[in-house]
Motif scaffolding. Structure first.
Motif, PDB file in Angstrom:
ATOM      1  N   TRP A   1      30.606 -74.846 -51.504  1.00 20.14           N
ATOM      2  CA  TRP A   1      31.050 -73.558 -50.977  1.00 20.14           C
ATOM      3  C   TRP A   1      31.514 -72.634 -52.111  1.00 20.14           C
ATOM      4  O   TRP A   1      31.179 -71.449 -52.132  1.00 20.14           O
ATOM      5  CB  TRP A   1      32.200 -73.749 -50.000  1.00 20.14           C
ATOM      6  N   THR A   2      32.300 -73.192 -53.037  1.00 21.19           N
ATOM      7  CA  THR A   2      32.819 -72.407 -54.160  1.00 21.19           C
ATOM      8  C   THR A   2      31.682 -71.875 -55.030  1.00 21.19           C
ATOM      9  O   THR A   2      31.681 -70.703 -55.436  1.00 21.19           O
ATOM     10  CB  THR A   2      33.785 -73.252 -55.007  1.00 21.19           C
ATOM     11  N   ALA A   3      30.690 -72.744 -55.306  1.00 17.04           N
ATOM     12  CA  ALA A   3      29.555 -72.321 -56.126  1.00 17.04           C
ATOM     13  C   ALA A   3      28.758 -71.220 -55.428  1.00 17.04           C
ATOM     14  O   ALA A   3      28.300 -70.265 -56.071  1.00 17.04           O
ATOM     15  CB  ALA A   3      28.657 -73.513 -56.429  1.00 17.04           C
ATOM     16  N   LEU A   4      28.591 -71.340 -54.115  1.00 22.29           N
ATOM     17  CA  LEU A   4      27.892 -70.290 -53.363  1.00 22.29           C
ATOM     18  C   LEU A   4      28.671 -68.978 -53.422  1.00 22.29           C
ATOM     19  O   LEU A   4      28.101 -67.900 -53.646  1.00 22.29           O
ATOM     20  CB  LEU A   4      27.701 -70.724 -51.903  1.00 22.29           C
ATOM     21  N   GLN A   5      29.981 -69.089 -53.238  1.00 21.50           N
ATOM     22  CA  GLN A   5      30.830 -67.893 -53.254  1.00 21.50           C
ATOM     23  C   GLN A   5      30.800 -67.219 -54.618  1.00 21.50           C
ATOM     24  O   GLN A   5      30.609 -65.996 -54.728  1.00 21.50           O
ATOM     25  CB  GLN A   5      32.258 -68.285 -52.879  1.00 21.50           C
ATOM     26  N   GLN A   6      30.963 -68.013 -55.675  1.00 20.38           N
ATOM     27  CA  GLN A   6      30.978 -67.457 -57.025  1.00 20.38           C
ATOM     28  C   GLN A   6      29.608 -66.933 -57.437  1.00 20.38           C
ATOM     29  O   GLN A   6      29.503 -66.039 -58.278  1.00 20.38           O
ATOM     30  CB  GLN A   6      31.481 -68.503 -58.016  1.00 20.38           C
ATOM     31  N   GLY A   7      28.562 -67.488 -56.820  1.00 20.30           N
ATOM     32  CA  GLY A   7      27.207 -67.030 -57.121  1.00 20.30           C
ATOM     33  C   GLY A   7      26.785 -65.825 -56.315  1.00 20.30           C
ATOM     34  O   GLY A   7      25.637 -65.368 -56.441  1.00 20.30           O
ATOM     35  N   GLY A   8      27.678 -65.323 -55.472  1.00 20.57           N
ATOM     36  CA  GLY A   8      27.388 -64.120 -54.707  1.00 20.57           C
ATOM     37  C   GLY A   8      26.531 -64.343 -53.477  1.00 20.57           C
ATOM     38  O   GLY A   8      25.859 -63.419 -53.000  1.00 20.57           O
ATOM     39  N   ALA A   9      26.548 -65.566 -52.931  1.00 18.14           N
ATOM     40  CA  ALA A   9      25.741 -65.848 -51.742  1.00 18.14           C
ATOM     41  C   ALA A   9      26.213 -65.022 -50.550  1.00 18.14           C
ATOM     42  O   ALA A   9      27.410 -64.786 -50.373  1.00 18.14           O
ATOM     43  CB  ALA A   9      25.815 -67.332 -51.396  1.00 18.14           C
ATOM     44  N   THR A  10      25.250 -64.590 -49.741  1.00 24.98           N
ATOM     45  CA  THR A  10      25.538 -63.867 -48.503  1.00 24.98           C
ATOM     46  C   THR A  10      24.848 -64.599 -47.352  1.00 24.98           C
ATOM     47  O   THR A  10      24.176 -65.615 -47.564  1.00 24.98           O
ATOM     48  CB  THR A  10      25.001 -62.421 -48.561  1.00 24.98           C
ATOM     49  N   ARG A  11      24.981 -64.035 -46.153  1.00 26.72           N
ATOM     50  CA  ARG A  11      24.305 -64.640 -45.002  1.00 26.72           C
ATOM     51  C   ARG A  11      22.789 -64.527 -45.123  1.00 26.72           C
ATOM     52  O   ARG A  11      22.051 -65.153 -44.362  1.00 26.72           O
ATOM     53  CB  ARG A  11      24.754 -63.956 -43.709  1.00 26.72           C
TER      54      ARG A  11
END
Length: 355
Positions: A74-84
Protein backbone atom coordinates in the motif's frame (compact mmCIF):
# COMPACT_ATOMS: atom_id res chain seq x y z
CA UNK A 1 -17.35 -9.23 -9.40
CA UNK A 2 -15.89 -8.50 -12.82
CA UNK A 3 -15.49 -11.49 -15.15
CA UNK A 4 -12.08 -13.12 -14.99
CA UNK A 5 -10.30 -13.92 -18.24
CA UNK A 6 -7.88 -16.88 -18.06
CA UNK A 7 -5.38 -17.19 -20.91
CA UNK A 8 -3.17 -20.23 -21.59
CA UNK A 9 -0.24 -18.32 -23.05
CA UNK A 10 1.41 -18.89 -26.41
CA UNK A 11 3.03 -15.45 -26.68
CA UNK A 12 3.32 -13.71 -23.32
CA UNK A 13 4.14 -10.25 -24.66
CA UNK A 14 1.20 -10.19 -27.09
CA UNK A 15 -1.24 -11.51 -24.49
CA UNK A 16 -0.07 -9.15 -21.74
CA UNK A 17 -0.27 -6.18 -24.11
CA UNK A 18 -3.80 -7.17 -25.13
CA UNK A 19 -4.87 -7.64 -21.52
CA UNK A 20 -3.54 -4.18 -20.64
CA UNK A 21 -5.63 -2.59 -23.40
CA UNK A 22 -8.72 -3.63 -21.44
CA UNK A 23 -7.47 -1.90 -18.28
CA UNK A 24 -7.07 1.74 -17.32
CA UNK A 25 -3.48 2.50 -16.42
CA UNK A 26 -2.35 6.02 -15.74
CA UNK A 27 0.49 4.36 -13.83
CA UNK A 28 1.80 0.79 -14.01
CA UNK A 29 3.16 -1.23 -11.10
CA UNK A 30 4.54 -4.76 -10.97
CA UNK A 31 4.67 -6.74 -7.72
CA UNK A 32 7.38 -9.38 -7.35
CA UNK A 33 9.06 -11.22 -4.51
CA UNK A 34 12.82 -11.50 -4.12
CA UNK A 35 12.90 -14.72 -6.16
CA UNK A 36 10.63 -13.71 -9.03
CA UNK A 37 12.41 -10.36 -9.30
CA UNK A 38 15.59 -12.29 -10.09
CA UNK A 39 14.21 -15.25 -12.06
CA UNK A 40 11.05 -14.03 -13.79
CA UNK A 41 11.00 -10.24 -14.07
CA UNK A 42 13.77 -10.24 -16.73
CA UNK A 43 11.33 -12.04 -19.08
CA UNK A 44 9.02 -8.98 -18.88
CA UNK A 45 11.42 -6.08 -18.47
CA UNK A 46 12.14 -5.51 -22.15
CA UNK A 47 8.51 -5.65 -23.27
CA UNK A 48 7.16 -2.40 -24.67
CA UNK A 49 3.99 -2.75 -22.59
CA UNK A 50 6.07 -2.81 -19.38
CA UNK A 51 7.97 0.42 -20.02
CA UNK A 52 7.77 2.79 -17.06
CA UNK A 53 6.55 0.10 -14.67
CA UNK A 54 7.38 0.75 -11.01
CA UNK A 55 8.65 -2.45 -9.36
CA UNK A 56 7.50 -3.31 -5.83
CA UNK A 57 9.56 -6.09 -4.23
CA UNK A 58 8.49 -8.06 -1.15
CA UNK A 59 10.05 -10.95 0.74
CA UNK A 60 9.59 -14.45 -0.60
CA UNK A 61 7.74 -17.40 1.01
CA UNK A 62 4.46 -17.63 2.89
CA UNK A 63 6.12 -16.18 6.00
CA UNK A 64 5.75 -12.77 4.30
CA UNK A 65 2.04 -13.14 3.54
CA UNK A 66 1.20 -10.75 6.36
CA UNK A 67 -0.55 -7.48 7.14
CA UNK A 68 2.89 -5.85 7.52
CA UNK A 69 3.82 -6.82 3.95
CA UNK A 70 0.42 -5.66 2.74
CA UNK A 71 1.11 -2.27 4.32
CA UNK A 72 4.45 -2.13 2.49
CA UNK A 73 2.64 -2.63 -0.83
CA UNK A 74 0.00 0.00 0.00
CA UNK A 75 2.80 2.42 0.95
CA UNK A 76 4.69 1.75 -2.29
CA UNK A 77 1.51 2.33 -4.32
CA UNK A 78 0.81 5.55 -2.43
CA UNK A 79 4.36 6.86 -2.79
CA UNK A 80 4.35 5.88 -6.46
CA UNK A 81 1.29 8.01 -7.11
CA UNK A 82 -1.16 5.17 -7.76
CA UNK A 83 -4.78 6.14 -8.36
CA UNK A 84 -7.98 4.18 -8.92
CA UNK A 85 -7.03 4.21 -12.60
CA UNK A 86 -3.65 2.52 -12.10
CA UNK A 87 -2.80 -1.11 -12.90
CA UNK A 88 -0.92 -3.67 -10.80
CA UNK A 89 0.69 -6.74 -12.39
CA UNK A 90 1.31 -9.55 -9.88
CA UNK A 91 4.26 -11.67 -11.04
CA UNK A 92 4.88 -14.57 -8.69
CA UNK A 93 3.51 -17.54 -6.86
CA UNK A 94 0.35 -17.81 -4.80
CA UNK A 95 1.67 -15.59 -2.02
CA UNK A 96 2.27 -12.74 -4.49
CA UNK A 97 -1.05 -13.16 -6.33
CA UNK A 98 -3.06 -13.49 -3.09
CA UNK A 99 -1.43 -10.53 -1.36
CA UNK A 100 -1.15 -8.42 -4.51
CA UNK A 101 -4.79 -9.06 -5.36
CA UNK A 102 -5.83 -8.00 -1.86
CA UNK A 103 -3.70 -4.85 -2.09
CA UNK A 104 -5.24 -3.96 -5.47
CA UNK A 105 -8.79 -4.70 -4.29
CA UNK A 106 -8.46 -2.43 -1.27
CA UNK A 107 -6.17 0.44 -2.32
CA UNK A 108 -8.33 3.46 -3.30
CA UNK A 109 -11.25 0.99 -2.92
CA UNK A 110 -10.01 -1.02 -5.85
CA UNK A 111 -7.77 -0.81 -8.89
CA UNK A 112 -7.35 -3.26 -11.77
CA UNK A 113 -4.79 -6.03 -11.54
CA UNK A 114 -3.44 -8.80 -13.75
CA UNK A 115 -2.02 -12.05 -12.40
CA UNK A 116 0.94 -13.74 -14.08
CA UNK A 117 1.51 -16.78 -11.85
CA UNK A 118 5.00 -18.26 -11.97
CA UNK A 119 4.45 -21.50 -10.01
CA UNK A 120 2.32 -24.51 -10.88
CA UNK A 121 0.38 -24.12 -7.63
CA UNK A 122 -0.49 -20.51 -8.40
CA UNK A 123 -1.46 -21.39 -11.98
CA UNK A 124 -3.99 -24.04 -10.98
CA UNK A 125 -5.15 -22.55 -7.69
CA UNK A 126 -4.27 -19.21 -6.13
CA UNK A 127 -4.25 -16.94 -9.19
CA UNK A 128 -7.61 -18.16 -10.56
CA UNK A 129 -10.97 -17.60 -8.91
CA UNK A 130 -10.77 -14.22 -7.23
CA UNK A 131 -9.77 -15.22 -3.70
CA UNK A 132 -7.26 -12.78 -2.21
CA UNK A 133 -5.88 -12.36 1.29
CA UNK A 134 -3.18 -12.66 3.91
CA UNK A 135 -2.46 -14.90 6.85
CA UNK A 136 -3.39 -13.52 10.27
CA UNK A 137 -3.17 -14.71 13.86
CA UNK A 138 -1.35 -17.89 12.86
CA UNK A 139 -4.15 -18.91 10.45
CA UNK A 140 -3.99 -19.27 6.67
CA UNK A 141 -5.82 -16.67 4.55
CA UNK A 142 -7.75 -15.39 7.55
CA UNK A 143 -8.29 -11.88 6.12
CA UNK A 144 -9.16 -11.19 2.49
CA UNK A 145 -11.80 -10.41 -0.13
CA UNK A 146 -13.21 -11.90 -3.32
CA UNK A 147 -11.86 -9.81 -6.22
CA UNK A 148 -11.23 -11.12 -9.73
CA UNK A 149 -8.13 -10.17 -11.65
CA UNK A 150 -8.87 -8.46 -14.96
CA UNK A 151 -6.86 -11.26 -16.56
CA UNK A 152 -4.81 -14.28 -15.54
CA UNK A 153 -2.07 -15.29 -17.97
CA UNK A 154 -0.66 -18.80 -17.57
CA UNK A 155 2.72 -19.33 -19.22
CA UNK A 156 4.38 -22.68 -18.53
CA UNK A 157 7.80 -21.24 -19.50
CA UNK A 158 8.05 -19.95 -15.93
CA UNK A 159 7.84 -23.51 -14.59
CA UNK A 160 11.37 -24.19 -15.83
CA UNK A 161 12.60 -21.99 -12.96
CA UNK A 162 10.97 -24.26 -10.33
CA UNK A 163 12.38 -27.08 -8.24
CA UNK A 164 10.67 -30.48 -8.24
CA UNK A 165 9.23 -30.10 -4.74
CA UNK A 166 7.35 -26.93 -5.71
CA UNK A 167 6.12 -28.52 -8.93
CA UNK A 168 4.72 -31.40 -6.86
CA UNK A 169 3.03 -28.88 -4.60
CA UNK A 170 1.03 -27.56 -7.54
CA UNK A 171 0.36 -31.06 -8.84
CA UNK A 172 -1.49 -31.89 -5.60
CA UNK A 173 -4.11 -29.27 -6.46
CA UNK A 174 -4.37 -30.79 -9.94
CA UNK A 175 -4.99 -34.16 -8.29
CA UNK A 176 -7.79 -32.56 -6.27
CA UNK A 177 -9.30 -31.16 -9.47
CA UNK A 178 -9.16 -34.64 -11.00
CA UNK A 179 -11.00 -36.11 -8.00
CA UNK A 180 -13.83 -33.57 -8.26
CA UNK A 181 -14.01 -33.89 -12.06
CA UNK A 182 -14.32 -37.39 -13.55
CA UNK A 183 -12.56 -40.75 -13.77
CA UNK A 184 -10.68 -39.87 -16.97
CA UNK A 185 -9.23 -36.67 -15.54
CA UNK A 186 -8.34 -38.35 -12.22
CA UNK A 187 -6.61 -41.26 -14.00
CA UNK A 188 -4.66 -38.86 -16.25
CA UNK A 189 -3.28 -37.06 -13.22
CA UNK A 190 -2.18 -40.32 -11.58
CA UNK A 191 -0.62 -41.48 -14.85
CA UNK A 192 1.35 -38.44 -15.97
CA UNK A 193 3.24 -37.25 -12.88
CA UNK A 194 6.45 -38.02 -14.79
CA UNK A 195 5.87 -34.90 -16.91
CA UNK A 196 7.29 -32.94 -13.97
CA UNK A 197 10.62 -34.77 -14.15
CA UNK A 198 12.06 -32.88 -17.13
CA UNK A 199 10.40 -29.65 -18.27
CA UNK A 200 13.25 -29.00 -20.71
CA UNK A 201 11.53 -31.71 -22.76
CA UNK A 202 9.10 -30.09 -25.20
CA UNK A 203 6.85 -33.17 -25.07
CA UNK A 204 6.63 -32.96 -21.27
CA UNK A 205 5.91 -29.23 -21.33
CA UNK A 206 3.15 -29.71 -23.93
CA UNK A 207 1.60 -32.55 -21.91
CA UNK A 208 1.76 -30.53 -18.70
CA UNK A 209 0.16 -27.57 -20.48
CA UNK A 210 -2.73 -29.80 -21.54
CA UNK A 211 -3.17 -31.14 -18.00
CA UNK A 212 -2.97 -27.58 -16.68
CA UNK A 213 -5.66 -26.40 -19.11
CA UNK A 214 -7.97 -29.25 -18.01
CA UNK A 215 -7.34 -28.45 -14.36
CA UNK A 216 -7.98 -24.72 -14.72
CA UNK A 217 -11.16 -25.48 -16.70
CA UNK A 218 -12.51 -27.46 -13.72
CA UNK A 219 -11.90 -24.54 -11.37
CA UNK A 220 -13.24 -21.96 -13.83
CA UNK A 221 -16.46 -23.91 -14.33
CA UNK A 222 -17.08 -24.11 -10.59
CA UNK A 223 -16.06 -20.52 -9.83
CA UNK A 224 -18.25 -19.14 -12.62
CA UNK A 225 -21.27 -20.97 -11.22
CA UNK A 226 -20.55 -19.98 -7.61
CA UNK A 227 -18.16 -16.98 -7.41
CA UNK A 228 -18.47 -16.30 -3.66
CA UNK A 229 -18.53 -19.86 -2.28
CA UNK A 230 -22.21 -20.15 -1.35
CA UNK A 231 -22.49 -23.73 -2.58
CA UNK A 232 -20.70 -25.66 -5.35
CA UNK A 233 -17.43 -23.73 -4.99
CA UNK A 234 -16.94 -25.54 -1.68
CA UNK A 235 -15.99 -28.53 -3.87
CA UNK A 236 -12.61 -26.83 -4.29
CA UNK A 237 -12.03 -27.24 -0.56
CA UNK A 238 -11.63 -31.01 -0.83
CA UNK A 239 -8.53 -31.85 1.23
CA UNK A 240 -8.32 -28.34 2.65
CA UNK A 241 -10.15 -28.61 5.98
CA UNK A 242 -7.56 -31.05 7.32
CA UNK A 243 -4.87 -29.73 4.97
CA UNK A 244 -5.02 -26.17 6.30
CA UNK A 245 -4.80 -27.55 9.84
CA UNK A 246 -1.64 -29.48 8.88
CA UNK A 247 -0.26 -26.36 7.25
CA UNK A 248 -0.99 -24.14 10.26
CA UNK A 249 0.54 -26.71 12.63
CA UNK A 250 3.63 -26.86 10.42
CA UNK A 251 3.99 -23.05 10.63
CA UNK A 252 4.64 -23.56 14.36
CA UNK A 253 7.42 -26.06 13.58
CA UNK A 254 8.91 -26.45 10.11
CA UNK A 255 6.69 -24.95 7.36
CA UNK A 256 5.52 -27.24 4.56
CA UNK A 257 4.40 -26.31 1.06
CA UNK A 258 0.66 -25.74 0.61
CA UNK A 259 0.24 -28.54 -1.93
CA UNK A 260 1.88 -31.04 0.39
CA UNK A 261 -0.56 -30.05 3.14
CA UNK A 262 -3.46 -30.49 0.70
CA UNK A 263 -2.13 -33.93 -0.28
CA UNK A 264 -2.02 -34.96 3.37
CA UNK A 265 -5.51 -33.53 3.86
CA UNK A 266 -6.75 -35.57 0.89
CA UNK A 267 -5.58 -38.76 2.62
CA UNK A 268 -7.74 -37.97 5.65
CA UNK A 269 -10.74 -36.66 3.74
CA UNK A 270 -10.82 -39.54 1.26
CA UNK A 271 -10.83 -41.85 4.27
CA UNK A 272 -13.80 -39.91 5.69
CA UNK A 273 -15.42 -40.12 2.25
CA UNK A 274 -15.12 -43.92 2.32
CA UNK A 275 -16.62 -44.12 5.81
CA UNK A 276 -19.35 -41.50 5.48
CA UNK A 277 -20.31 -41.07 1.82
CA UNK A 278 -19.36 -44.36 0.15
CA UNK A 279 -16.26 -43.39 -1.85
CA UNK A 280 -14.84 -46.59 -3.42
CA UNK A 281 -12.13 -48.07 -1.23
CA UNK A 282 -9.98 -49.17 -4.19
CA UNK A 283 -9.85 -45.64 -5.63
CA UNK A 284 -9.12 -44.22 -2.20
CA UNK A 285 -6.20 -46.60 -1.71
CA UNK A 286 -4.91 -45.95 -5.25
CA UNK A 287 -4.92 -42.20 -4.61
CA UNK A 288 -3.42 -42.53 -1.13
CA UNK A 289 -0.62 -44.76 -2.49
CA UNK A 290 0.18 -42.09 -5.09
CA UNK A 291 0.31 -39.43 -2.36
CA UNK A 292 2.50 -41.50 -0.05
CA UNK A 293 4.90 -42.32 -2.90
CA UNK A 294 5.37 -38.74 -4.06
CA UNK A 295 4.67 -36.57 -0.99
CA UNK A 296 5.80 -38.68 1.95
CA UNK A 297 4.23 -37.87 5.29
CA UNK A 298 4.22 -35.09 7.87
CA UNK A 299 5.17 -36.45 11.26
CA UNK A 300 2.33 -36.13 13.80
CA UNK A 301 1.40 -37.99 16.98
CA UNK A 302 -1.81 -38.46 18.96
CA UNK A 303 -0.66 -35.54 21.10
CA UNK A 304 -1.16 -33.26 18.06
CA UNK A 305 -4.82 -34.19 17.61
CA UNK A 306 -6.28 -31.54 19.96
CA UNK A 307 -4.28 -28.79 18.21
CA UNK A 308 -5.31 -30.02 14.76
CA UNK A 309 -8.97 -30.21 15.81
CA UNK A 310 -8.77 -26.71 17.27
CA UNK A 311 -7.27 -25.40 14.03
CA UNK A 312 -10.09 -27.04 12.05
CA UNK A 313 -12.67 -25.15 14.10
CA UNK A 314 -11.35 -21.93 12.49
CA UNK A 315 -12.14 -23.14 8.96
CA UNK A 316 -14.17 -20.51 7.10
CA UNK A 317 -16.66 -23.14 5.84
CA UNK A 318 -17.81 -24.08 9.33
CA UNK A 319 -21.43 -23.50 10.28
CA UNK A 320 -22.87 -23.34 13.80
CA UNK A 321 -19.62 -24.53 15.35
CA UNK A 322 -19.52 -27.76 13.31
CA UNK A 323 -16.43 -28.62 11.28
CA UNK A 324 -17.50 -28.62 7.62
CA UNK A 325 -16.00 -30.94 5.01
CA UNK A 326 -16.28 -31.43 1.29
CA UNK A 327 -16.36 -35.19 0.74
CA UNK A 328 -16.92 -37.45 -2.29
CA UNK A 329 -19.35 -40.28 -3.02
CA UNK A 330 -17.12 -41.19 -5.97
CA UNK A 331 -14.79 -39.42 -8.39
CA UNK A 332 -16.78 -36.36 -9.47
CA UNK A 333 -19.61 -37.09 -7.00
CA UNK A 334 -19.24 -34.01 -4.79
CA UNK A 335 -20.86 -33.89 -1.33
CA UNK A 336 -20.52 -30.42 0.21
CA UNK A 337 -21.45 -29.41 3.77
CA UNK A 338 -20.59 -32.74 5.38
CA UNK A 339 -19.79 -32.91 9.08
CA UNK A 340 -17.82 -35.37 11.15
CA UNK A 341 -17.48 -36.05 14.85
CA UNK A 342 -14.21 -35.62 16.71
CA UNK A 343 -13.96 -39.40 16.84
CA UNK A 344 -14.41 -39.63 13.06
CA UNK A 345 -11.64 -37.06 12.53
CA UNK A 346 -9.30 -38.78 14.99
CA UNK A 347 -9.92 -42.05 13.15
CA UNK A 348 -8.98 -40.35 9.86
CA UNK A 349 -5.81 -38.98 11.48
CA UNK A 350 -5.02 -42.50 12.73
CA UNK A 351 -5.38 -43.76 9.15
CA UNK A 352 -3.09 -40.98 7.95
CA UNK A 353 -0.42 -41.92 10.48
CA UNK A 354 -0.68 -45.68 10.11
CA UNK A 355 -1.73 -46.16 6.49
Amino acid sequence: MNTQKVIISRNLEEELSAAMVDCERDRLFVLVDENTERLCLPLLSDMDCMKGAQVITIGATDANKTVNTLQQVWTALQQGGATRHSLLVNLGGGMVTDLGGFAAATFKRGLNYINIPTTLLAMVDASVGGKTGVNFGGLKNEVGVFSNASAVILDTTFLKTMDHENLLSGYAEMLKHGLISDDRHWAEILKHQETLENLESTDNLVKLSALLADSVAVKQRIVTEDPTEQGLRKALNLGHTVGHAFESLALQRKPILHGYAVAYGLVCELYLSCVKTGFPTDKMRQTVSFIREHYGQMSITCDDYPTLLQLMTHDKKNVAGKINFTLLGGVGDIRINQTATEEDIKEALDFYREG
